[in-house]
Design an enzyme around this catalytic site. Structure first.
Site, PDB file in Angstrom:
ATOM      1  CG  HIS A  64      13.082  28.467 -14.361  1.00 54.47           C
ATOM      2  ND1 HIS A  64      12.888  28.114 -15.672  1.00 54.47           N
ATOM      3  CD2 HIS A  64      12.685  29.751 -14.264  1.00 54.47           C
ATOM      4  CE1 HIS A  64      12.384  29.138 -16.339  1.00 54.47           C
ATOM      5  NE2 HIS A  64      12.239  30.156 -15.512  1.00 54.47           N
ATOM      6  N   GLY A  74       9.528  22.239 -22.615  1.00 54.60           N
ATOM      7  CA  GLY A  74      10.927  22.100 -22.984  1.00 54.60           C
ATOM      8  C   GLY A  74      11.058  21.193 -24.185  1.00 54.60           C
ATOM      9  CD  GLU A 130       1.902  23.491 -23.663  1.00 55.08           C
ATOM     10  OE1 GLU A 130       0.778  23.615 -23.186  1.00 55.08           O
ATOM     11  OE2 GLU A 130       2.132  23.463 -24.884  1.00 55.08           O
TER      12      GLU A 130
HETATM   13  N1  LIG Z   1       6.422  24.260 -26.137  1.00 55.68           N
HETATM   14  C1  LIG Z   1       7.004  25.274 -25.547  1.00 55.68           C
HETATM   15  O1  LIG Z   1       6.326  26.202 -25.050  1.00 55.68           O
HETATM   16  C2  LIG Z   1       8.509  25.311 -25.476  1.00 55.68           C
HETATM   17  C3  LIG Z   1       9.312  24.332 -26.023  1.00 55.68           C
HETATM   18  N2  LIG Z   1      10.677  24.427 -25.918  1.00 55.68           N
HETATM   19  C4  LIG Z   1      11.517  23.436 -26.576  1.00 55.68           C
HETATM   20  O2  LIG Z   1      12.645  23.086 -25.744  1.00 55.68           O
HETATM   21  C5  LIG Z   1      13.831  22.994 -26.539  1.00 55.68           C
HETATM   22  C6  LIG Z   1      14.894  23.952 -26.084  1.00 55.68           C
HETATM   23  O3  LIG Z   1      14.609  24.438 -24.817  1.00 55.68           O
HETATM   24  P1  LIG Z   1      15.482  23.920 -23.626  1.00 55.68           P
HETATM   25  O4  LIG Z   1      15.235  24.735 -22.432  1.00 55.68           O
HETATM   26  O5  LIG Z   1      16.889  23.722 -24.069  1.00 55.68           O
HETATM   27  O6  LIG Z   1      14.827  22.491 -23.350  1.00 55.68           O
HETATM   28  P2  LIG Z   1      15.338  21.408 -22.310  1.00 55.68           P
HETATM   29  O7  LIG Z   1      14.387  20.331 -22.500  1.00 55.68           O
HETATM   30  O8  LIG Z   1      16.755  21.124 -22.391  1.00 55.68           O
HETATM   31  O9  LIG Z   1      15.100  22.081 -20.860  1.00 55.68           O
HETATM   32  C7  LIG Z   1      13.801  22.371 -20.418  1.00 55.68           C
HETATM   33  C8  LIG Z   1      13.758  22.105 -18.905  1.00 55.68           C
HETATM   34  O10 LIG Z   1      13.811  20.700 -18.696  1.00 55.68           O
HETATM   35  C9  LIG Z   1      14.891  20.388 -17.788  1.00 55.68           C
HETATM   36  N3  LIG Z   1      15.348  19.037 -18.094  1.00 55.68           N
HETATM   37  C10 LIG Z   1      16.061  18.623 -19.153  1.00 55.68           C
HETATM   38  N4  LIG Z   1      16.230  17.292 -19.097  1.00 55.68           N
HETATM   39  C11 LIG Z   1      15.618  16.859 -17.955  1.00 55.68           C
HETATM   40  C12 LIG Z   1      15.442  15.587 -17.304  1.00 55.68           C
HETATM   41  N5  LIG Z   1      15.915  14.459 -17.839  1.00 55.68           N
HETATM   42  N6  LIG Z   1      14.752  15.537 -16.138  1.00 55.68           N
HETATM   43  C13 LIG Z   1      14.246  16.666 -15.595  1.00 55.68           C
HETATM   44  N7  LIG Z   1      14.384  17.903 -16.145  1.00 55.68           N
HETATM   45  C14 LIG Z   1      15.061  17.982 -17.310  1.00 55.68           C
HETATM   46  C15 LIG Z   1      15.891  21.485 -18.068  1.00 55.68           C
HETATM   47  O11 LIG Z   1      16.799  21.586 -16.981  1.00 55.68           O
HETATM   48  P3  LIG Z   1      18.316  22.087 -17.292  1.00 55.68           P
HETATM   49  O12 LIG Z   1      18.200  23.498 -17.721  1.00 55.68           O
HETATM   50  O13 LIG Z   1      19.001  21.942 -15.952  1.00 55.68           O
HETATM   51  O14 LIG Z   1      18.861  21.192 -18.365  1.00 55.68           O
HETATM   52  C16 LIG Z   1      14.960  22.684 -18.164  1.00 55.68           C
HETATM   53  O15 LIG Z   1      14.557  23.100 -16.887  1.00 55.68           O
HETATM   54  C17 LIG Z   1      13.371  23.269 -27.938  1.00 55.68           C
HETATM   55  O16 LIG Z   1      13.027  22.028 -28.537  1.00 55.68           O
HETATM   56  C18 LIG Z   1      12.107  24.071 -27.791  1.00 55.68           C
HETATM   57  O17 LIG Z   1      11.232  23.942 -28.881  1.00 55.68           O
HETATM   58  C19 LIG Z   1      11.323  25.425 -25.266  1.00 55.68           C
HETATM   59  C20 LIG Z   1      10.535  26.410 -24.713  1.00 55.68           C
HETATM   60  C21 LIG Z   1       9.113  26.433 -24.798  1.00 55.68           C
END
Ligand SMILES: NC(=O)C1=CN([C@@H]2O[C@H](COP(=O)(O)OP(=O)(O)OC[C@H]3O[C@@H](n4cnc5c(N)ncnc54)[C@H](OP(=O)(O)O)[C@@H]3O)[C@@H](O)[C@H]2O)C=CC1
Ligand SMILES: CCCCCC(=O)O
Length: 457
Positions: free
Chosen positions: A156, A207, A229
């Site tokens: 998460h 994300g 997503e």
């Molecule tokens: N389509 C959808 O339903 C959604 C899309 N989003 C999009 O995400 C963005 C913001 O949300 P945010 O949470 O900051 O997104 P992030 O992509 O930063 O984080 C999402 C998840 O991915 C993890 N993560 C990030 N980089 C890596 C990697 N290289 N390898 C493995 N895991 C990784 C994060 O961990 P950590 O927290 O440790 O960095 C977190 O658990 C916006 O663009 C938003 O539109 C957000 C929510 C829903």
């Protein structure tokens, strides 16, 4: 990245959670893989579905406590956190009630013989989830895959560890065996190692486009399926024949819910020129009336952004947009207030050479464009790297349906904000990702749709 609970209203560190070691990761993989090879995962679905019913009951019973945990950890208004917990119970119940039908064998008429497709789990899945809907994002992956028999290992977001741990405890309390759902406080590097592991058969990520590209590439390298997503820059179209008052009211909600931190939030408002002045005036008035404050205070109508970093990012984006010619019609600045607050903001006059034109503003910042006809609407709506959702307001439903079919996104809502429900597929195209979650589509993303033919020969 440390797993920490920092209250975004006070910016106080509440708790730090110890990271899981590589040995913890191996133990989780062993338990999940052993469960996949057991009768629990491969056997009768009826032994798994009661867990989802029980989980739904637990969510309903503990709604208030769970909602407070989320609001304190990522800043969502308490009423919206309660609604998220309720939505999670609905998703759990939906799959408890319908998964057996979705995964029942499907007969095919064939000249080759008696033919049917069976649905089997494929194995352990890695889920990587964001903070903005800290329970919903987990339930979107857990419910269909627990029903199907795929064990889940979850990473998460690092700013919602309390939600992550609480959800895992609830799943165990609902009767899921060890290995069915495991939350790990791990790094991106450890995620990569898990994806590489032969015991893992697929990846679900929600994300950013950046994280999605990295994780999907890791999965692709090992020929594993992924669902993504990702971000969005959804349009909110207001036609000249819309119910303007409703469009304004829903538009405010669609931009400001969760302080604008929703992938399917209304981000690009495309307004027909005949109603543009009236819309902007009423939209600004509504923004003027928001009440910033503690997300746990029922009277608050705009909460803080999830973190200081999120506020800094949004502030930089708005400054850059203005530097490149955007006009601030309303708001435009971080609020000098305890917590990570940004003013509800309306930007106009964003030209195509302004970087903001293609950017997602993950906060209470609306981009407003004025257009003259439906063809211009379609051209503008589709001039985006993203394709997640979108909304169209018109009292001429046939006109709205024609527009909906021409907009290149995964979802379009007419006379509503882009919403979500257990029974409706969720997902996008282009850089908003691929695959679908929820509905009958979501449960089939990670099952082996196996053909069996009994030859007539
Ligand atoms: N389509 C959808 O339903 C959604 C899309 N989003 C999009 O995400 C963005 C913001 O949300 P945010 O949470 O900051 O997104 P992030 O992509 O930063 O984080 C999402 C998840 O991915 C993890 N993560 C990030 N980089 C890596 C990697 N290289 N390898 C493995 N895991 C990784 C994060 O961990 P950590 O927290 O440790 O960095 C977190 O658990 C916006 O663009 C938003 O539109 C957000 C929510 C829903
Ligand atoms: C309420 C609509 C669900 C939003 C999906 C997301 O932002 O993750």
């Amino acid at each position: 990245m440390a797993y920490q609970t920092i209250n975004p209203f006070t910016n106080q560190l509440v708790k730090e959670y110890p990271a899981h070691s590589n040995a913890d990761v191996q133990a989780a993989l062993e338990k999940a893989d052993a469960l996949y090879h057991s009768d629990w995962a491969k056997g009768d679905i009826d032994q798994r579905l009661p867990i989802l019913h029980k989980l739904a009951d637990l969510l309903d019973k503990q709604n208030e406590e769970l909602a407070k945990i989320a609001s304190r950890e990522m800043g969502k208004l308490i009423e919206q956190s309660r609604a998220e917990v309720t939505l999670c119970a609905q998703i759990a119940r939906y799959y408890a009630d319908h998964a057996k039908d979705f995964l029942a064998p499907v007969k095919y008429d064939s000249s080759l013989g008696e033919a049917w497709v069976e649905h089997h789990p494929i194995g352990v899945l890695m889920a990587v989830e964001p903070w903005n809907f800290p329970y919903y994002q987990l339930m979107r992956v857990l419910a269909p895959n627990l029903a199907a028999g795929n064990p889940i290992i979850v990473k998460h977001a690092s700013i919602v560890p309390h939600c992550a741990e609480t959800f895992e405890h609830l799943v165990r309390e609902a009767g899921a065996p060890e290995g069915a759902y495991t939350n790990l406080f791990i790094s991106s590097g450890q995620v990569s190692a898990i994806i590489d592991d032969d015991r893992v058969q697929g990846v679900a990520l929600t994300g950013s486009e950046k994280a999605g590209a990295v994780v999907a590439a890791q999965a692709a390298k090992k020929l594993k399926k992924a669902t993504l997503e990702l971000g969005g820059n959804d349009v909110f179209v207001v036609l000249d024949d819309s119910d303007l008052q409703k469009a304004v009211q829903v538009g405010v909600q669609a931009r400001l819910q969760n302080a604008g931190q929703v992938c399917t939030a209304a981000k690009r408002f495309i307004i027909h020129e005949k109603v543009a002045d009236a819309f902007l005036s009423q939209f600004s008035d509504a923004f003027r009336q928001v009440k910033l404050g503690d997300p746990l205070d029922e009277s608050t109508t705009l909460g803080p952004l999830s973190s200081k970093e999120a506020l800094e990012t949004l502030t930089r984006q708005v400054e850059e947009a203005v530097k490149n010619g955007a006009k601030v019609h309303f708001g435009g600045k971080p609020v000098d207030h305890k917590g990570n607050f940004f003013e509800p903001t309306i930007l106009t006059h964003i030209t195509r050479d302004n970087p903001a034109y293609f950017e997602e503003f993950f906060g209470p910042v609306a981009q407003v464009y004025v257009v003259k006809d439906d063809d211009e609407i379609v051209k503008l709506a589709n001039d985006s790297h993203y394709g997640l959702g979108g909304a169209i307001f018109s009292q001429n439903i046939e006109r709205a349906k024609r527009l909906a079919s021409r907009i290149e996104t995964g979802m379009v809502y007419i006379n509503s904000l882009t919403d979500t429900a257990a029974e409706l597929p969720f997902g996008g195209v282009k850089r908003s990702g691929f695959g679908r979650e929820l509905s009958d589509l979501g449960i089939k993303e990670f099952v082996n749709q196996k053909l069996v033919v009994v030859s007539h020969q």
